[in-house]
Structure formats: C-alpha cells, structure tokens
Design an enzyme around this catalytic site. Sequence first.
Site, mmCIF file in Angstrom:
data_model
loop_
_atom_site.group_PDB
_atom_site.id
_atom_site.type_symbol
_atom_site.label_atom_id
_atom_site.label_comp_id
_atom_site.label_asym_id
_atom_site.label_seq_id
_atom_site.Cartn_x
_atom_site.Cartn_y
_atom_site.Cartn_z
ATOM 1 C CG ASN A 1 9.192 81.202 61.983
ATOM 2 O OD1 ASN A 1 8.036 81.619 62.025
ATOM 3 N ND2 ASN A 1 10.040 81.322 63.004
ATOM 4 C CD1 TRP A 2 6.842 82.609 55.899
ATOM 5 C CD2 TRP A 2 4.746 83.229 55.416
ATOM 6 N NE1 TRP A 2 6.552 82.158 54.631
ATOM 7 C CE2 TRP A 2 5.272 82.522 54.304
ATOM 8 C CE3 TRP A 2 3.430 83.706 55.340
ATOM 9 C CZ2 TRP A 2 4.527 82.290 53.143
ATOM 10 C CZ3 TRP A 2 2.698 83.475 54.183
ATOM 11 C CH2 TRP A 2 3.240 82.776 53.089
ATOM 12 C CE LYS A 3 11.851 84.627 62.644
ATOM 13 N NZ LYS A 3 13.029 85.001 63.385
ATOM 14 C CG HIS B 1 11.276 80.314 67.130
ATOM 15 N ND1 HIS B 1 11.904 81.478 67.501
ATOM 16 C CD2 HIS B 1 11.679 80.062 65.864
ATOM 17 C CE1 HIS B 1 12.638 81.911 66.486
ATOM 18 N NE2 HIS B 1 12.530 81.077 65.482
ATOM 19 C CD GLU C 1 12.028 85.038 66.851
ATOM 20 O OE1 GLU C 1 10.864 84.858 66.457
ATOM 21 O OE2 GLU C 1 12.988 85.225 66.092
ATOM 22 C CD GLU D 1 15.465 78.040 64.334
ATOM 23 O OE1 GLU D 1 15.437 78.405 63.161
ATOM 24 O OE2 GLU D 1 14.685 78.456 65.189
ATOM 25 N N GLY E 1 18.354 85.727 62.657
ATOM 26 C CA GLY E 1 18.056 87.105 62.275
ATOM 27 C C GLY E 1 19.246 88.041 62.360
ATOM 28 C CB SER F 1 21.575 83.993 59.129
ATOM 29 O OG SER F 1 21.188 84.948 60.118
ATOM 30 N N GLY G 1 13.889 81.962 58.494
ATOM 31 C CA GLY G 1 13.080 83.101 58.920
ATOM 32 C C GLY G 1 13.044 84.161 57.827
ATOM 33 N N GLY G 2 13.923 85.149 57.942
ATOM 34 C CA GLY G 2 13.914 86.316 57.050
ATOM 35 C C GLY G 2 13.797 85.976 55.565
HETATM 36 C C1 PEP Z 1 14.035 81.549 62.610
HETATM 37 O O1 PEP Z 1 13.307 82.439 62.979
HETATM 38 O O2 PEP Z 1 13.750 80.387 62.924
HETATM 39 C C2 PEP Z 1 15.210 81.866 61.812
HETATM 40 C C3 PEP Z 1 16.086 80.937 61.593
HETATM 41 O O3 PEP Z 1 15.334 83.165 61.349
HETATM 42 P P1 PEP Z 1 16.437 83.738 60.319
HETATM 43 O O4 PEP Z 1 16.479 82.785 59.135
HETATM 44 O O5 PEP Z 1 15.939 85.084 59.925
HETATM 45 O O6 PEP Z 1 17.726 83.762 61.023
#
Ligand code: PEP
Length: 251
Positions: free
Chosen positions: A9-11, A95, A97, A167, A173, A213, A234-235
């Site tokens: 997920n590049w957000k 998601h 967010e 999640e 994050g 993470s 994500g990251g």
């Molecule tokens: C996400 O945004 O779905 C996510 C899991 O982010 P991260 O891996 O950065 O925790």
Amino acid sequence: MRRPIIAGNWKLNLTITESKQLAQQLVNHLADVADRDIVIAPVFTALTSVAEIIEKSPIQLAGQNCYPQTTGAFTGEVSPKLLRDSGCHYVILGHSERRQLLGETDSFINQKLLKTLEADLKPILCIGETLQEREDQQMQEILSRQIKGGLTNLTEEQMGDVIIAYEPIWAIGTGKTATTEQAQQAHAFIRNLVLELFSPGVAAETRILYGGSVKPDNVDGLMGEEDIDGALVGGASLKAEDFSRIVRFKK
Ligand code: PEP
C-alpha cells in the site's frame, strides 16, 4: 491450499515518475516469482503508468479506495469500473486511515465491496482494533462488527474473491508489530467468524492478510503461522529491496 498474497500500500506517496521507477525496480527483482500473488497500490494518478510497466510481470495492480457508484454526479470519486479500466485487479477497502480520518462506516464499506465485486475486482477488506479497544478487551467485538458489517449480503460464491486484511491500528506505521501469537490468534478468530457467517469451505479458502509494520525481518515468523496467508505492507513497500524480500518470505 490458500495462495499467499503480499500487497504493498503506497498510500499518498510518490509522483508518477517515482512510481514508475519503483515499479520497474520491483519488476526487475520479482520477475521470476510464480507461487504467490504480488500486488501494489499506487496513487490513482500513477495507476495507468504503473500498469504499463508491470504488464508482463507477476505483479498486479490495486486501487487504494473506490466509490460505490459506477458513473454520475459524484465529484472527485473513482468507481470500481474505472479502476478496472486502469488495469487494477484489486482494491483496498476500509483502511483504518479512511475509517479514522474520513469517517468511513462498515455499511459504506459494504456498499463499496459489493460494487467492487460487480466490476470484477477483488476487494481487500481491512479491519482492526485500536490499542484502547484491545486493552479494553473489545478486540473480538470490534472485529466481529467490522466483518459482519463489511460482508453483509455477500454470497458464498462472491466470498471466493474477497481478501481480508487484519491490521491492528496500533501496529500501522508505528514499528510495533503484533507478535506472531497475537496475529495468529486474531486471524483464527476472523476465520471462525467467516465460518459462522458462510461455511467451513469458505472459511478454509478465505485469504487473511496481516498488516502492521511488516518488515523483512519479521515476515518469515508471521507467515509461519497457520492462519496468516500474506501481508499488507505500508512503509516497507516503498523500498524495492525490502518489499522484494517480504514477497520472498520463507516459512
Ligand atoms: C498499512 O498502511 O496498511 C500498513 C500496514 O502500514 P505499515 O506497514 O507502514 O505499518
């Protein structure tokens, strides 16, 4: 057997040029991968450019969101049909967010999910509890509400295309991954909910991803758990080498 999926997920990151560069690096790293699904979700504006780059690779494209209508007076929105038209095969829905920042509800997410399936896209339904909810022993109640709400009015057949991503919000994050035991426990609970709502067959086939993470150094442990079928990243999905190592997890 459930085929693993690793989704990035590049957000809200990367210009079109940067997205193309990252996609090309991933194609170079992952061209030979055949036994797992690889998905990346760039920003909307980069979708068609990235689609051209990954066309002949094992990498598939996802949207990060969609609106539950096909066309019409919905300024600023993007429909599942248009995502499919841009080369997507998947879409991330619900998601945390979006739930937290934009107030998305389970019933709105359910409308999107139903429309997504009509457009031949596979939804990745995100669910998860906050730290406060976990500490208040409400995790099961929250997951249950999100699963029941998100999967309302779906048939067993439609469930074949649905992917669930657990999640925990406190792990997104933050660098705080759930332990393998915490993740497995939540995944087993979710699989059992799917069994109760649909059937043992649907529960055995539904892919449940862990997100929060995920990094090269913790993916192998997570993927070793019985009910963890992949990761939503994500990251670490913004770094070609890290994401490629996550895709190449070893059990
Ligand atoms: C996400 O945004 O779905 C996510 C899991 O982010 P991260 O891996 O950065 O925790």
